[in-house]
Scaffold this active site. Structure first.
Site, PDB file in Angstrom:
ATOM      1  N   ASP A 143      -6.645  -6.607  14.244  1.00 57.31           N
ATOM      2  CA  ASP A 143      -6.176  -7.917  14.677  1.00 57.31           C
ATOM      3  C   ASP A 143      -6.846  -8.351  15.977  1.00 57.31           C
ATOM      4  OD1 ASP A 143      -4.976  -5.835  16.013  1.00 57.31           O
ATOM      5  OD2 ASP A 143      -2.921  -6.559  15.783  1.00 57.31           O
ATOM      6  N   ASP A 194       0.823  -1.210   0.000  1.00 51.17           N
ATOM      7  CA  ASP A 194       0.000   0.000   0.000  1.00 51.17           C
ATOM      8  C   ASP A 194       0.858   1.262   0.000  1.00 51.17           C
ATOM      9  OD1 ASP A 194      -2.516  -1.060  -0.122  1.00 51.17           O
ATOM     10  OD2 ASP A 194      -3.097  -0.618   1.938  1.00 51.17           O
TER      11      ASP A 194
END
Length: 491
Positions: free
Chosen positions: A244, A97
């Site tokens: 996460d 990214d």
């Protein structure tokens, strides 16, 4: 009016102390379980990985999410390509990214390994929608593995990572697995040492949580996920900056099991600048507090024994507890002025608080040294001073988590700033939240000096240790901020 204010301050103070007492006692229980595991040296899970023999190895996709990581991206790709695993059953996806020169570095390195016969691809998106969560979701849509091994850009996994971790998944209900993390720059400064110890303590306690089958909050790197589990949960959610932890909570509430392999250690790099540290921790606090409240209803609706529910509350709201410690700092001045600890509740409450801090500090420091592998020759005076400084640094962290909690309360979930590691820092543009946090540090430091002055004027010294420790903790981060500012001016 002053009587009402005094009563409210005392009530909030005692509630935070009671909450802290519950947390400390639960953590002490898990700490003792971890000690038993240490004495045995190997848990059943560790035995199973050592003695495991797998006839059929599943296909694994190694996911490497990166964003502007020019300093570490090449070694990450080299380490991933060095993973040992049966030929033809592992693919590596570099999920890029980046908006800087990292992309070209990653492309050259990827092409080099692909020419050597490694199944590796560079996956580039047109935008950063969803940040890391969106990057991972895009990656798994293009993957072919039954399992996902995930490593952030600053990680270096050991070559036998897959060989030791994948055999654990013989249990069909094992949804994800976390491994140990070490830090190669842990001795760069007291700031990095603090982070290594804090993370080490968390890993040490996780040994006990895993052994006891309690809920845990695990990292999103140096881990392995079962694809069926990820698909069943709908993947990573971009509505939180701790995607996460969010996925880990959902997995555990969905009755998926987790495993923790402390002896399989990937090396990582800690941020060395105070600006990177404070911005990272505000983001963590914001995401963890958001995740805790987001999933509390689901947790309470789950059928589980009382002790496991208490541990779930402790894990999910430990960040709220840390943020509430900053509320105690704010209350210290009015309490010192208004309350002379004539009531037994306040007197014993204050004594209990400092006793709990001492117990927690000793347990935390011991677990931190064990978990981080600090086994040097003991020096009593130096160790006591470093333990005190270690405890003191949790007070600025309480400020960062307090700000993160307030921002989460007002719906700021997606303000994501990548954490630069090592000495890189924020060289060009420092996120604006850093200025807010820095200003708060200075104000809190002066506020606590004022509280110390009031304690002497009023002859009320019960909270003096707290205010002195606040000045030590916030004084350290302000000093490091000045050093960082001067370093920027010289470059």
């Amino acid at each position: 009016m002053l009587a009402l204010l005094s009563w409210v301050c005392q009530l909030v103070f005692l509630l935070v102390v009671a909450y802290f007492a519950l947390y400390v006692l639960l953590e002490l229980r898990v700490f003792l379980i971890s000690r038993k595991v240490e004495r045995r040296k190997l848990t059943e899970l560790a035995h199973s990985t050592t003695d495991a023999h797998t006839d059929v190895w599943p296909r694994v996709s190694v996911l490497l999410p990166i964003c502007n990581e020019s300093e570490v991206v090449e070694r990450l790709i080299d380490a991933a390509c060095s993973l040992r695993y049966p030929a033809g059953l592992v693919e590596i996806l570099v999920l890029d990214d980046s908006t800087d020169g990292t992309t070209e570095l990653a492309r050259v390195k990827t092409d080099y390994h692909a020419a050597q016969g490694v199944d590796i691809r560079l996956v580039k998106r047109s935008d950063r929608r969803g940040y890391k969560a969106g990057n991972l979701m895009n990656g798994i849509q293009q993957s072919r593995g039954e399992f996902f091994a995930i490593f952030d850009a600053d990680f270096v996994p050991p070559a036998d990572f897959l060989l030791k971790s994948i055999p654990c998944f013989k249990d069909a209900k094992l949804g994800f697995l976390q491994t140990g993390i070490g830090y190669e720059n842990r001795d760069a400064s007291f700031l990095t040492r603090f982070q290594a110890m804090e993370m080490g303590h968390q890993q040490y306690v996780t040994v006990g949580l895993s052994e006891d089958g309690d809920m845990a909050s695990l990292s999103g790197s140096s881990c392995v996920w079962r694809k069926v589990c990820v698909d069943a949960l709908g993947g990573w959610n971009a509505s939180t900056v701790t995607e996460d932890v969010d996925l880990g909570y959902r997995a555990q509430f969905g009755e998926w099991k987790y495993a923790y392999l402390r002896d399989v250690v990937s090396m990582s790099v800690l941020p060395e600048t105070i600006s990177a540290f404070r911005i990272q921790r505000e983001r963590w606090g914001r995401g963890l507090i958001h995740s805790g409240f987001k999933h509390v209803k689901q947790m309470l609706s789950q059928r589980m024994p009382l002790m496991k529910r208490m541990h779930a509350v402790s894990v999910m709201f430990s960040s709220v507890l840390l943020a509430s410690i900053y509320v105690l700092i704010l209350l210290s001045l009015p309490i010192t002025y208004l309350v002379h600890f004539d009531s037994a509740f306040m007197r014993w409450g204050a004594l209990a608080f400092f006793g709990l801090v001492l117990l927690w500090g000793l347990e935390n420091a011991f677990g931190a040294r064990k978990g981080a592998g600090f086994d040097g020759k003991p020096n009593v005076l130096k160790d006591l001073w470093n333990t005190y400084r270690y405890i003191a640094l949790f007070l600025p962290m309480a400020w960062y988590y307090f700000v993160g909690g307030v921002r989460a309360l007002f719906g700021v979930y997606g303000d994501f700033h990548r954490t630069p590691k090592g000495r890189e820092g924020y060289r060009a543009v420092v996120p604006r939240i850093n200025t807010v946090l820095l200003a708060g540090e200075a104000i809190t430091f002066l506020y606590s000096i004022a509280a110390i002055g009031v304690s002497f004027l009023e002859g009320n010294y019960f909270l003096l240790p707290l205010n002195v420790t606040v000045c030590v903790g916030f004084g350290m981060v302000l000093y490091w901020s000045s050093l960082e500012k001067w370093a920027h001016r010289r470059t």
